[in-house]
Design an enzyme around this catalytic site. Structure first.
Site, PDB file in Angstrom:
ATOM      1  N   GLY A 164      57.002  59.015  78.436  1.00  0.00           N
ATOM      2  CA  GLY A 164      55.744  59.536  78.966  1.00  0.00           C
ATOM      3  C   GLY A 164      55.416  58.978  80.341  1.00  0.00           C
ATOM      4  CE  LYS A 210      61.377  60.843  73.917  1.00  0.00           C
ATOM      5  NZ  LYS A 210      60.244  60.503  73.004  1.00  0.00           N
TER       6      LYS A 210
END
Lengths: 432, 432
Positions: A139, A210
């Site tokens: 994020g 990720k």
């Protein structure tokens, strides 16, 4: 500055994140223009028919929207396109087409970057345009840029991360409230922390995307998500948390990437970690990444790993970075050498293990279990016989000394064949 | 790539950090060249006569060194100069001269950047060269770049930091071992964590330089260190730590910068912080920074704030950033608008306060103290009378509700006038 030709922005996807990004780009236009040295202008938003029902679409100037690929892809006044559709297809094809036609691309799409990053970076380099994806991992936490720039002189020894908020919320809940997985999951779903189909999160696939992206950047060698060993959290029971707690550990879904002698080790799985360690104290939907650089030593980052606002911060930063490059007459693409360093086979990965099993409550059984493990070169560091269950059964938990994945799998097969072993409930890796 | 003209590097200062930086630039030349897209070459190191006695100087090719300013400043084959002399003078004059003559500058000099950053950035912009100082704050932690790039779309609400390793080591020792300040200081000096003259560290001056740099970047408004309220740790007693611990707090030297209604609040002082807060658990020489952005929410960074290796990581990253700009035919200088937002006067800063004082052990004294505080609009949240001392004296500790600095100073003056108050030992701010 207002007389300068603005930099044109196009946006694809108008979900919650798309709506937030559109809002940031419009409401903070002056602030961003000041940072860039030239104004930016959101010129077109590509959506699908059903998006017209969305609040964030209805609230905006309708002339901004189009459902036509042809219109959107053929707008010369768009310099940078932000892809927020998500998922592999058609996002991947769209990004390829955009880069191929000389557009700079900013994306939050971890799946596309993890699977096709090498190809897309090459394509961007070939067409001399920027491709940025800060929002794809963590994020609003500055991770991608840190690896690309600030940590660049280091040889990165390892990355230890909690990079999936959904699973971290579920695990935190199970630990705090002693609930079972299914209960914690539906609670997370009620709160909007988990999707209706939570598979990608709870099976560790999202975290694998990720860590593949981070490992690729950190080790400068392309790591494909298929090369990431991946085990989810659905098999964890409240009992595992209870025992972990008794032993001074916390259970987290860890994404780990290490580099030793030019060989890369990369895996996602639940792990026992000491309760006083940095990652053990990261709860709820927060993300945390520990980077071990040979010059910096351990550097840690934490922050909200998801959410429209945090994501929009990263997307806007990428837009500014590319726009600054445009103002300076160059793109911000970072030279990446995609070596292909060998990936260490999971079978030869060595950790300690926690084992919980149901055995016949008779004398000599523990000895049989110990012998079985010993014959696979696994030595026991501690074994506790827990409460006796109905029908002469007892639960024991074992903490082993370091052993290879290969030997633990073989030992597991042996154990399940023992008549005195009713069931091996769970085997969980331990990271010190 | 080897055929390309290398980018020339000059280095000023050959202390421990200079030696480490020289080592990184030479030993990692290939790796760095690969990151940059062109080789770099350390071409000259400016030292002073006495440096020839240093091990790190004697170990290197002597033709690299010069003690002559004239020779060093007039080498056209040097593109980027790394300043590691430290201190305000002559480093400030050197950096000005270098920027003025079109050299890119990388520095770790927090004092020069904090005091003269606005002028030097302007000078660099005017001469179209880069000026980078990642190593000036937080050692190897990516802070400067994060504010310049990754957090740029945010309105930064606040920064809460532990950015002086020496004082954090001393405070950790006092808390852990219950030692007095002077003992912990000399221990830190023995271990090389504190300098012979520790004034800059223990009085909070070093932290003030650093928070001034971060606040300037975060709020895009020049904050001069003289504008930073600064209080050191030398007045802290082991008793304060004991009471803090009883009350569930930890004492840290905090550097705080906040922005409200375009007004900036910036201060460095010891503070009580809740024992379960992020910063409370950062011990020893580690640094930690919590950034509160309006989009990202709270993002945290930790790492080694000092040391030759961590510093060399930041310096090398800055060299790479500028070198990439050179390769791309532009400099990496970030446009900075130096507004001058008003600084909130310390007198109007509001916090809770911890007060420890020695009073006459008689009935009604606490009432007098409470009345005195009340008359300054300070209300007490809790008051504990601690053990009675010789001569009918007793120690009491008071935790107040939020009050302004102005009223607490006035109350302090009033209290010292009370005959029943023997001494006000300490007043420490509380940050929730």
């Amino acid at each position: 500055m207002e007389e300068q030709k603005p930099i044109g922005i196009g946006l694809m996807g108008m979900g919650v994140i798309g709506g937030q990004v559109a809002q940031v780009l419009t409401e903070r236009a002056v602030q961003l223009a000041d940072r860039i040295g030239r104004p930016i202008e959101l010129r077109k938003i590509k959506i699908i028919e059903s998006d017209f029902l969305r609040r964030q679409v209805q609230d905006m100037d309708q002339s901004l929207f189009t459902t036509s690929d042809e219109e959107f892809f053929n707008m010369p006044e768009i310099d940078i396109v932000i892809e927020l559709i998500g998922g592999e297809h058609p996002a991947y094809e769209y990004i390829k087409r955009l880069l191929g036609s000389g557009k700079h691309v900013v994306t939050a799409n971890k799946e596309v970057i993890a699977k096709h990053g090498a190809e897309l970076r090459e394509l961007a380099r070939h067409h001399n345009v920027g491709l940025r994806y800060e929002a794809s991992v963590g994020g609003g936490i500055p991770l991608i840029a840190s690896f690309e720039h600030d940590l660049i002189a280091n040889c990165i020894k390892g990355i230890y991360a909690i990079i999936n908020g959904t699973t971290n919320y579920i695990l935190s809940t199970m630990a705090k409230e002693g609930t079972e997985f299914s209960v914690a999951l539906s609670q997370a779903q009620k709160l909007g922390y988990a999707e209706a189909n939570p598979c990608n999160d709870i099976e560790g696939i999202d975290a694998a995307y990720k860590i593949a992206i981070l490992a690729t950047l950190a080790f400068r060698s392309h790591v494909h998500p298929d090369q990431v060993f991946c085990e989810g959290i659905s098999r964890l029971s409240w009992k595992d948390f209870q025992y972990a707690n008794e032993m001074g550990f916390v259970i987290k879904l860890l994404a780990i990437a290490k580099q030793e002698q030019n060989q890369i080790e990369v895996r996602v799985h639940p792990a026992f970690i000491p309760e006083d360690s940095f990652l053990a104290n990261v709860d709820g939907v927060y993300n945390a990444v520990l980077v071990d650089g040979d010059l910096t030593g351990q550097v840690t980052f934490t922050g909200k790993g998801a959410g429209a606002q945090a994501t929009s911060s990263a997307v806007a930063a990428d837009v500014v970075a590319i726009a600054r490059g445009i103002v300076n007459g160059q793109n911000v693409l970072v030279h990446l050498d995609d070596e292909n360093k060998p990936i260490k086979p999971m079978t030869s990965v060595v950790t300690r293990f926690f084992m919980r099993m149901l055995i016949a409550d008779q004398s000599g059984v523990l000895a049989q279990v110990a012998f079985t493990l010993g014959s696979r070169n696994i030595s026991i560091s501690s074994a506790i016989q827990k409460e006796t269950m109905p029908d002469q059964m007892a639960e024991i938990v074992i903490m082993t000394h370091p052993a290879s994945e290969e030997s633990i799998q073989a030992a597991y097969a042996d154990l399940t064949k023992l008549s005195v072993v009713k069931e091996v409930h769970n085997i969980i890796r331990v990271e010190a």
